[in-house]
Design a protein around this motif. Sequence first.
Motif, PDB file in Angstrom:
ATOM      1  N   ALA A  71       0.939  -1.126  -0.013  1.00  0.00           N
ATOM      2  CA  ALA A  71       0.020  -0.069  -0.060  1.00  0.00           C
ATOM      3  C   ALA A  71       0.991   1.352   0.006  1.00  0.00           C
ATOM      4  O   ALA A  71       1.854   1.317   0.974  1.00  0.00           O
ATOM      5  N   LEU A  72       0.477   2.180  -1.060  1.00  0.00           N
ATOM      6  CA  LEU A  72       1.029   3.544  -0.903  1.00  0.00           C
ATOM      7  C   LEU A  72       0.268   4.621  -0.793  1.00  0.00           C
ATOM      8  O   LEU A  72      -0.830   4.272  -0.968  1.00  0.00           O
ATOM      9  N   TYR A  73       0.663   5.584  -0.189  1.00  0.00           N
ATOM     10  CA  TYR A  73      -0.117   6.798   0.082  1.00  0.00           C
ATOM     11  C   TYR A  73       0.494   8.068  -0.891  1.00  0.00           C
ATOM     12  O   TYR A  73       1.408   7.736  -1.485  1.00  0.00           O
ATOM     13  N   GLN A  74      -0.505   9.065  -1.039  1.00  0.00           N
ATOM     14  CA  GLN A  74       0.048  10.105  -1.956  1.00  0.00           C
ATOM     15  C   GLN A  74       1.474  10.530  -1.796  1.00  0.00           C
ATOM     16  O   GLN A  74       2.102  10.842  -0.665  1.00  0.00           O
ATOM     17  N   GLY A  75       2.016  10.885  -2.532  1.00  0.00           N
ATOM     18  CA  GLY A  75       3.260  11.737  -2.903  1.00  0.00           C
ATOM     19  C   GLY A  75       4.386  10.920  -2.629  1.00  0.00           C
ATOM     20  O   GLY A  75       5.636  11.248  -2.434  1.00  0.00           O
ATOM     21  N   VAL A  76       4.199   9.565  -2.548  1.00  0.00           N
ATOM     22  CA  VAL A  76       5.370   8.495  -2.414  1.00  0.00           C
ATOM     23  C   VAL A  76       6.046   8.552  -3.697  1.00  0.00           C
ATOM     24  O   VAL A  76       5.479   8.371  -4.819  1.00  0.00           O
ATOM     25  N   THR A  77       7.241   8.449  -3.541  1.00  0.00           N
ATOM     26  CA  THR A  77       8.386   8.348  -4.743  1.00  0.00           C
ATOM     27  C   THR A  77       9.212   6.964  -4.609  1.00  0.00           C
ATOM     28  O   THR A  77       9.927   6.926  -3.619  1.00  0.00           O
ATOM     29  N   LEU A  78       9.090   6.400  -5.626  1.00  0.00           N
ATOM     30  CA  LEU A  78       9.881   5.203  -5.736  1.00  0.00           C
ATOM     31  C   LEU A  78      11.026   5.403  -6.985  1.00  0.00           C
ATOM     32  O   LEU A  78      10.420   5.015  -8.119  1.00  0.00           O
ATOM     33  N   GLY A  79      11.908   6.163  -6.588  1.00  0.00           N
ATOM     34  CA  GLY A  79      12.862   6.781  -7.445  1.00  0.00           C
ATOM     35  C   GLY A  79      14.190   6.251  -7.639  1.00  0.00           C
ATOM     36  O   GLY A  79      14.557   5.296  -6.828  1.00  0.00           O
ATOM     37  N   ALA A  80      15.051   6.768  -8.531  1.00  0.00           N
ATOM     38  CA  ALA A  80      16.363   6.367  -8.619  1.00  0.00           C
ATOM     39  C   ALA A  80      17.307   7.629  -7.779  1.00  0.00           C
ATOM     40  O   ALA A  80      17.035   8.954  -7.903  1.00  0.00           O
ATOM     41  N   LYS A  81      18.363   7.106  -7.109  1.00  0.00           N
ATOM     42  CA  LYS A  81      19.172   8.029  -6.414  1.00  0.00           C
ATOM     43  C   LYS A  81      20.361   8.625  -7.300  1.00  0.00           C
ATOM     44  O   LYS A  81      20.539   9.760  -7.058  1.00  0.00           O
ATOM     45  N   SER A  82      20.650   7.956  -8.126  1.00  0.00           N
ATOM     46  CA  SER A  82      21.867   8.418  -9.260  1.00  0.00           C
ATOM     47  C   SER A  82      21.869   7.504 -10.503  1.00  0.00           C
ATOM     48  O   SER A  82      21.193   6.612 -10.658  1.00  0.00           O
ATOM     49  N   PHE A  83      22.497   7.844 -11.381  1.00  0.00           N
ATOM     50  CA  PHE A  83      22.565   7.365 -12.685  1.00  0.00           C
ATOM     51  C   PHE A  83      23.769   6.785 -12.957  1.00  0.00           C
ATOM     52  O   PHE A  83      25.044   7.291 -12.814  1.00  0.00           O
ATOM     53  N   LYS A  84      23.982   5.955 -13.897  1.00  0.00           N
ATOM     54  CA  LYS A  84      25.252   5.001 -14.298  1.00  0.00           C
ATOM     55  C   LYS A  84      25.657   5.453 -15.742  1.00  0.00           C
ATOM     56  O   LYS A  84      24.504   5.436 -16.616  1.00  0.00           O
ATOM     57  N   TYR A  85      26.930   5.728 -16.003  1.00  0.00           N
ATOM     58  CA  TYR A  85      27.029   6.213 -17.471  1.00  0.00           C
ATOM     59  C   TYR A  85      28.016   5.192 -17.945  1.00  0.00           C
ATOM     60  O   TYR A  85      28.950   4.564 -17.469  1.00  0.00           O
ATOM     61  N   ASP A  86      28.229   5.108 -19.367  1.00  0.00           N
ATOM     62  CA  ASP A  86      29.310   3.900 -20.083  1.00  0.00           C
ATOM     63  C   ASP A  86      30.137   4.997 -20.379  1.00  0.00           C
ATOM     64  O   ASP A  86      30.314   6.247 -19.864  1.00  0.00           O
ATOM     65  N   GLU A  87      31.379   4.571 -21.005  1.00  0.00           N
ATOM     66  CA  GLU A  87      32.782   5.171 -21.201  1.00  0.00           C
ATOM     67  C   GLU A  87      32.477   6.287 -22.178  1.00  0.00           C
ATOM     68  O   GLU A  87      33.421   7.236 -22.079  1.00  0.00           O
ATOM     69  N   ASN A  88      31.310   6.323 -22.833  1.00  0.00           N
ATOM     70  CA  ASN A  88      31.120   7.627 -23.711  1.00  0.00           C
ATOM     71  C   ASN A  88      30.241   8.551 -23.252  1.00  0.00           C
ATOM     72  O   ASN A  88      29.709   9.629 -23.765  1.00  0.00           O
ATOM     73  N   GLY A  89      29.866   8.679 -22.007  1.00  0.00           N
ATOM     74  CA  GLY A  89      29.112   9.327 -21.406  1.00  0.00           C
ATOM     75  C   GLY A  89      27.546   9.250 -21.340  1.00  0.00           C
ATOM     76  O   GLY A  89      26.697   9.803 -21.229  1.00  0.00           O
TER      77      GLY A  89
END
Length: 301
Positions: free
Chosen positions: A216-234
Motif C-alpha cells: 500500500a502506498l499513500y499520496q506523494g510517495v516516490t520510488l525513484g532513482a538515487k543516481s545514474f550510471k554512464y558508459d565510457e562515452n558518457g
Amino acid sequence: MEKNVNDVLHRNVKILSKHSEREDSMMPEGSAPMPSVECVKRMVSLVKCIIFSDYFYKRQTEEEIRSYYIGVNMEELYKLLCEQIARGLLFCSCMSEEEARERAKVLALEFVEKLPEVKRLLYTDVEAMFNNDPAATHFGEVIFCYPSLNAMTHYRIAHVLHQMEVPVIPRIITEQAHSKTGIDIHPGAQIGEYFSIDHGTGVVIGETSIIGNHVALYQGVTLGAKSFKYDENGNMLNVPRHPIIEDNVTIYSNASVLGRITIGHDSVIGGNIWLTHDVPPHSRILQSKAVDVSFNGGLGI
C-alpha cells in the motif's frame, strides 16, 4: 492592416514549414503513420468495457448476452491493437510495413490471451483499495471513482504491452493516466497483486521498481532513482536503479525511497521519510517526534 496580417502569417508559415536539422534528427525514418493517441485511448476504454463490463458498458445479467457485447468490444479492440501496434513498430524500428503488420497481428492476439490475467489482477487491486479505505462504501465506488484504480488499469494494460516489447504504445497509455490522475507509473515497473494507492496524487513509480503483493502506498510517495550510471562515452545506462518493495509493506505519504534498495516484507515506512538504504523485514521507519514549542505573541515564528 489586412495586408500586414497576411504577410506575417505567410512569412511564419514558410519559416515553420522548413525542416530544421534538429527537427529531422528527432524524427523516425520513413513516412509511416504514427500511433494515434485517440485510438490508444479508445483501446484502454474497450479493455475497461471488457474487464469491468457491468460498470462501463451495458449491464447484462444473462451470460450469453454479456458474451455478445464483450465479443463486439473484443473485435474492435483487436483491430485497433493490430493497427496501433504496427504503427508503433514502424515508428521505432526498421521493419517493412508488411513485417510490422504481420508482427502486430501476432502481438495483438498475445495481448488478448493475457486479458483474463489482467482482469484477475485488477480485481485484486479493487479489493485491496476497498479494504484499505474506510471511506469506501462499495466495490463499485472504487471501480467508478478512484483515480488510483484508473491509473492501475492503464498500468496493467501498458505493462503487458511493455513485456511484449511493443514500443511507444505502453508509454502513451501510462502517460494518459498520469496526466489525468497525477499518478506516474512507468509501464516497465513490476507490481504484484492486491496493490493499493490511497489518494494517489504525486505518486511516482520508476521503471525498474519491483513491488510485491499486498503493498500500500499513500499520496506523494516516490520510488525513484538515487543516481545514474554512464558508459565510457558518457551515455546513460538503463540498469536497475529503483527500489524493491517486498510483500505486505506500507509506505506513507511523501516518503522518498531511492536507489536499488530493498524494503523487507511486513515493514512500515512513515511519511516524509528520505530512505536510501536497505530495510530488513518487519521494520518501522519513522521520523522523530515533533517538538512542541509555545510562542508568545508570535515571537520566534
